[in-house]
Design an enzyme around this catalytic site. Structure first.
Site, PDB file in Angstrom:
ATOM      1  N   SER A   1       0.790  -1.226   0.000  1.00 32.79           N
ATOM      2  CA  SER A   1       0.000   0.000   0.000  1.00 32.79           C
ATOM      3  C   SER A   1       0.824   1.280   0.000  1.00 32.79           C
ATOM      4  O   SER A   1       1.583   1.517  -0.931  1.00 32.79           O
ATOM      5  CB  SER A   1      -0.945  -0.041   1.188  1.00 32.79           C
ATOM      6  OG  SER A   1      -1.832   1.025   1.106  1.00 32.79           O
ATOM      7  N   HIS A   2       0.746   2.042   1.074  1.00 37.75           N
ATOM      8  CA  HIS A   2       1.388   3.361   1.108  1.00 37.75           C
ATOM      9  C   HIS A   2       2.851   3.276   1.536  1.00 37.75           C
ATOM     10  O   HIS A   2       3.513   4.302   1.613  1.00 37.75           O
ATOM     11  CB  HIS A   2       0.623   4.267   2.066  1.00 37.75           C
ATOM     12  CG  HIS A   2       0.528   3.687   3.446  1.00 37.75           C
ATOM     13  ND1 HIS A   2      -0.316   2.645   3.750  1.00 37.75           N
ATOM     14  CD2 HIS A   2       1.203   3.961   4.575  1.00 37.75           C
ATOM     15  CE1 HIS A   2      -0.171   2.324   5.022  1.00 37.75           C
ATOM     16  NE2 HIS A   2       0.744   3.104   5.556  1.00 37.75           N
TER      17      HIS A   2
ATOM     18  N   ASP B   1      -2.588   6.337  -3.345  1.00 37.01           N
ATOM     19  CA  ASP B   1      -1.404   5.671  -2.791  1.00 37.01           C
ATOM     20  C   ASP B   1      -0.955   4.495  -3.647  1.00 37.01           C
ATOM     21  O   ASP B   1      -1.454   4.286  -4.755  1.00 37.01           O
ATOM     22  CB  ASP B   1      -1.684   5.216  -1.354  1.00 37.01           C
ATOM     23  CG  ASP B   1      -2.679   4.073  -1.282  1.00 37.01           C
ATOM     24  OD1 ASP B   1      -3.579   4.020  -2.153  1.00 37.01           O
ATOM     25  OD2 ASP B   1      -2.579   3.225  -0.375  1.00 37.01           O
TER      26      ASP B   1
ATOM     27  N   ASP C   1      -1.479   1.265  -3.815  1.00 34.55           N
ATOM     28  CA  ASP C   1      -2.457   0.329  -4.370  1.00 34.55           C
ATOM     29  C   ASP C   1      -3.778   1.002  -4.733  1.00 34.55           C
ATOM     30  O   ASP C   1      -4.775   0.320  -4.986  1.00 34.55           O
ATOM     31  CB  ASP C   1      -2.688  -0.844  -3.414  1.00 34.55           C
ATOM     32  CG  ASP C   1      -3.211  -0.408  -2.059  1.00 34.55           C
ATOM     33  OD1 ASP C   1      -2.954   0.746  -1.658  1.00 34.55           O
ATOM     34  OD2 ASP C   1      -3.879  -1.215  -1.375  1.00 34.55           O
TER      35      ASP C   1
ATOM     36  N   ASP D   1      -6.072   2.684  -3.143  1.00 33.10           N
ATOM     37  CA  ASP D   1      -7.299   2.681  -2.347  1.00 33.10           C
ATOM     38  C   ASP D   1      -7.448   3.944  -1.502  1.00 33.10           C
ATOM     39  O   ASP D   1      -8.489   4.158  -0.886  1.00 33.10           O
ATOM     40  CB  ASP D   1      -7.412   1.406  -1.485  1.00 33.10           C
ATOM     41  CG  ASP D   1      -6.246   1.194  -0.550  1.00 33.10           C
ATOM     42  OD1 ASP D   1      -5.271   1.978  -0.606  1.00 33.10           O
ATOM     43  OD2 ASP D   1      -6.297   0.227   0.240  1.00 33.10           O
ATOM     44  N   ARG D   2      -6.415   4.783  -1.467  1.00 36.87           N
ATOM     45  CA  ARG D   2      -6.526   6.021  -0.690  1.00 36.87           C
ATOM     46  C   ARG D   2      -6.764   7.226  -1.596  1.00 36.87           C
ATOM     47  O   ARG D   2      -6.477   7.168  -2.792  1.00 36.87           O
ATOM     48  CB  ARG D   2      -5.243   6.261   0.103  1.00 36.87           C
ATOM     49  CG  ARG D   2      -4.967   5.192   1.129  1.00 36.87           C
ATOM     50  CD  ARG D   2      -3.816   5.591   2.003  1.00 36.87           C
ATOM     51  NE  ARG D   2      -3.599   4.573   3.024  1.00 36.87           N
ATOM     52  CZ  ARG D   2      -2.993   4.802   4.180  1.00 36.87           C
ATOM     53  NH1 ARG D   2      -2.543   6.011   4.456  1.00 36.87           N
ATOM     54  NH2 ARG D   2      -2.845   3.834   5.054  1.00 36.87           N
TER      55      ARG D   2
ATOM     56  N   LYS E   1     -11.548   0.291   0.325  1.00 36.13           N
ATOM     57  CA  LYS E   1     -11.576   1.719   0.089  1.00 36.13           C
ATOM     58  C   LYS E   1     -11.124   1.963  -1.339  1.00 36.13           C
ATOM     59  O   LYS E   1     -10.476   1.123  -1.936  1.00 36.13           O
ATOM     60  CB  LYS E   1     -10.756   2.472   1.124  1.00 36.13           C
ATOM     61  CG  LYS E   1      -9.335   2.034   1.325  1.00 36.13           C
ATOM     62  CD  LYS E   1      -8.767   2.753   2.544  1.00 36.13           C
ATOM     63  CE  LYS E   1      -7.282   2.535   2.648  1.00 36.13           C
ATOM     64  NZ  LYS E   1      -6.939   1.434   3.578  1.00 36.13           N
TER      65      LYS E   1
HETATM   66  C1  VG1 Z   1      -3.134   2.379   8.420  1.00 32.36           C
HETATM   67  C2  VG1 Z   1      -4.305   3.315   8.610  1.00 32.36           C
HETATM   68  C3  VG1 Z   1      -5.604   2.557   8.491  1.00 32.36           C
HETATM   69  C4  VG1 Z   1      -5.649   1.826   7.149  1.00 32.36           C
HETATM   70  C5  VG1 Z   1      -4.431   0.947   6.997  1.00 32.36           C
HETATM   71  C6  VG1 Z   1      -4.348   0.279   5.651  1.00 32.36           C
HETATM   72  O1  VG1 Z   1      -3.143   1.394   9.444  1.00 32.36           O
HETATM   73  O2  VG1 Z   1      -4.228   3.979   9.847  1.00 32.36           O
HETATM   74  O3  VG1 Z   1      -6.675   3.462   8.623  1.00 32.36           O
HETATM   75  O4  VG1 Z   1      -6.803   1.041   7.055  1.00 32.36           O
HETATM   76  O5  VG1 Z   1      -3.244   1.730   7.163  1.00 32.36           O
HETATM   77  O6  VG1 Z   1      -4.345   1.224   4.629  1.00 32.36           O
HETATM   78  P1  VG1 Z   1      -2.198   1.478  10.727  1.00 32.36           P
HETATM   79  O7  VG1 Z   1      -2.458   0.221  11.499  1.00 32.36           O
HETATM   80  O8  VG1 Z   1      -0.810   1.645  10.219  1.00 32.36           O
HETATM   81  O9  VG1 Z   1      -2.625   2.714  11.458  1.00 32.36           O
HETATM   82  V1  VG1 Z   1      -3.633   0.869   3.142  1.00 32.36           V
HETATM   83  O10 VG1 Z   1      -4.019   2.046   2.094  1.00 32.36           O
HETATM   84  O11 VG1 Z   1      -1.991   0.889   3.692  1.00 32.36           O
HETATM   85  O12 VG1 Z   1      -4.105  -0.656   2.783  1.00 32.36           O
HETATM   86 CO    CO Z   2      -3.520   1.505   0.243  1.00 34.10          CO
END
Ligand code: VG1
Ligand code: CO
Length: 543
Positions: free
Chosen positions: A113-114, A277, A279, A281-282, A376
């Site tokens: 993801s990010h 981001d 993938d 989804d953000r 998302k």
């Molecule tokens: C973070 C965010 C959370 C989100 C998750 C996955 O998690 O706070 O809101 O759902 O990333 O997002 P954490 O446990 O690091 O706070 V993604 O776009 O990285 O799949």
């Molecule tokens: Co993501």
């Protein structure tokens, strides 16, 4: 070609976090590391004879290699058909869309993801179930259990196949269908939004800048914004997915999307800015010289949903993660809608969406989506805003200011302390939990504590319980301080501090956010002792 059984040994710590298993690339490159985890997934989901699997990832380093391995293991597990995005690419929302549309058994998404990518960056893998959503906790716990006792996995010895040409191949009786990663997703978007109105908006000279951050949203954004909707060529920047995201950090917040922010602050700024981001989804939403807080974005979408074709019939309810601001709660109250509060992570919205109890969900971490899928969805959120801008004729800033005037403003900020010592983070949280017990009724600065606890969630649909989902200190006037540890980081621990207070007075709606929250920031430091425990004087990222 044939199926072979390979002896292996467990790796410690293959425990899925907030969103799948995320580790440094080097860890994933260890012998059998990926294979063990995939086999654990297959053990956990049970037989899948003849079933369909969706497969793709965000294109980061190791993606292509992992795709070939998973294909050979899926064939060994008896899957009949794999829908694979061309080049091994699928955004998380597109994978969710495909699973639902084609009634797949489930899907495997390769993404961290990010998190940054490249040989020294992160890699990740997550399993989504037949509803298109992230595996629920019960399933990820089972997967983890299997990783601990694994002693063999099964794999086909087939040679690597061509994943770059649309069409069919066979691996030991399993059909691999390479598909255009964008087409089905774009079709779904055209059903939800008023594409004609958005086309007319672009024809009138409206300008946007979408920063794909060299991640997987690029092909989707180009096809939809520039292709279907007629945004001028070049409206999408950093559009080509790269294995290392061009060295950038594909986390769409104002800190990482600095180039986009600079463009939106310039004298000749486009009317609308957005980013997504790794993938896709953000979503980050920007107006000229103005950024929309994700919690506010969710509230605005909820308040204006009736203006968008896909939501014209109204919303069934809304949901937000616990640390997300209560701005959407105010909209729900005004519209007479149920509003649910879930732990952090998209998987917790799944049951509410499946049961038809909510139509719109969001997280403060730049994540928003609806019942159209079970993830998302970054490009969806951007289209939602474009649709609102097109039919209202207003600017982003105007829409948000009007929202505050109508519902009041929830000042909101998140402070991240990244890469802190794990033991220090654990002891900070333990001390804070202990403190919570005696906080109710205490006066802290200008506030009185109404209650303090460690958020415990009982799912209203299946009654499953999730404990210790974040410490919250809730004040009598509704102001909140929340602290929790991240479940997506790969280095040490990341402490997240979330701060929120409500302001009803329109004359007070335009303070700098950190100033508006200064009182709460001081209280949080006093309660949690972040400086003492972590040795850090300042957060690494403030959003
Ligand atoms: C973070 C965010 C959370 C989100 C998750 C996955 O998690 O706070 O809101 O759902 O990333 O997002 P954490 O446990 O690091 O706070 V993604 O776009 O990285 O799949
Ligand atoms: Co993501």
């Amino acid at each position: 070609m044939s199926i072979v059984t390979v002896a292996t040994q467990p790796y410690a710590g293959q425990k899925p976090g907030t969103s799948g298993l995320r580790k440094k690339v080097g860890i994933f490159q260890q012998p059998n590391y990926l294979e063990n985890f995939v086999q654990a997934i297959f053990h956990a989901i049970g037989p899948a004879a003849g079933a369909t699997l969706v497969l793709g990832g965000d294109g980061r380093y190791h993606n292509r290699h992992a795709v070939q391995t998973i294909l050979r293991m899926a064939a060994a597990h008896g899957f009949g058909h794999v829908l694979l995005g061309r080049g091994g690419l699928l955004s998380t929302p597109a994978a969710s869309c495909l699973i639902r549309k084609y009634g797949a058994f489930g899907g495997i998404i390769l993404s961290a993801s990010h998190n940054p990518g490249g040989p020294d960056g992160d890699f990740g893998i997550k399993y989504n179930t037949g509803n298109g959503g992230p595996a629920p906790e019960a399933l990820t716990d089972t997967i983890y259990r299997y990783t601990q006792g694994i002693d063999h996995y099964r794999i086909s010895d087939h040679a690597p196949i061509d994943i770059d040409a649309i069409g069919d191949t066979e691996i030991d009786g399993m059909r691999v269908q390479v598909i255009d990663p964008v087409e089905d997703y774009a079709a779904l978007m055209s059903e939800l939004f008023d594409f004609d109105a958005i086309r007319a908006l672009f024809r009138s000279g409206f300008r946007m800048c979408f920063d794909a951050m060299h991640a997987v949203s690029g092909p989707y954004a180009q096809a939809i914004f520039e292709g279907h909707l007629g945004a001028p060529a070049g409206s999408v920047i950093h559009a080509v997915p790269l294995e290392d995201f061009g060295g950038g950090h594909p986390d769409p917040n104002p800190v990482n999307a600095a180039e986009l922010i600079a463009r939106m602050d310039a004298a000749d700024a486009p009317d609308f800015g957005a980013a997504s981001d790794g993938d896709a989804d953000r979503n980050l939403i920007l107006g000229q010289g103005f950024d929309v807080s994700p919690s506010d974005s969710l509230a605005v979408l909820a308040a204006q949903a009736h203006l968008v074709p896909g939501y014209r019939a109204g919303l069934r309810g809304v949901a937000r993660s616990m640390p997300t601001s209560c701005a959407v709660d105010r909209v729900a109250k005004a519209l007479g809608l149920p509003c649910y509060e879930t732990p952090t992570g998209w998987k917790f919205f799944g049951n509410l969406l499946d049961a038809g109890m909510v139509s719109l969900c969001g997280e403060e971490s730049y994540g928003t989506s609806s019942s159209h899928m079970r993830e998302k969805d970054g490009v969806w959120a951007v289209l939602f805003w474009l649709n609102l801008l097109a039919v209202s004729g207003k600017s982003v800033k105007q829409l948000v200011h009007e929202h505050w005037a109508r519902f009041g403003r929830n000042y909101y900020s998140r402070h991240d302390y990244e890469g802190i010592d794990s033991a220090a983070a654990q002891s900070l949280m333990a001390a804070l939990r202990e403190r919570c017990a005696s906080l109710a009724g205490q006066k802290l600065g200008d506030y009185t504590v109404a209650f303090a606890d460690d958020f415990r969630y009982e799912d209203p649909v299946d009654q499953s319980v999730s404990e210790q989902q974040g410490v919250r200190i809730v004040m009598a006037d509704g102001a909140r301080i929340v602290l929790r540890l991240s479940g997506t980081g790969t280095e040490g621990a990341t402490l997240r501090l979330y701060l929120e207070r409500f302001e009803a007075d329109p004359a007070q709606h335009f303070l700098p956010t950190q100033q508006a929250l200064a009182g709460l920031i001081a209280i949080a430091e006093g309660l949690a002792g972040i400086r003492i425990h972590t040795g850090r004087l300042h957060p690494t990222v403030i959003t």
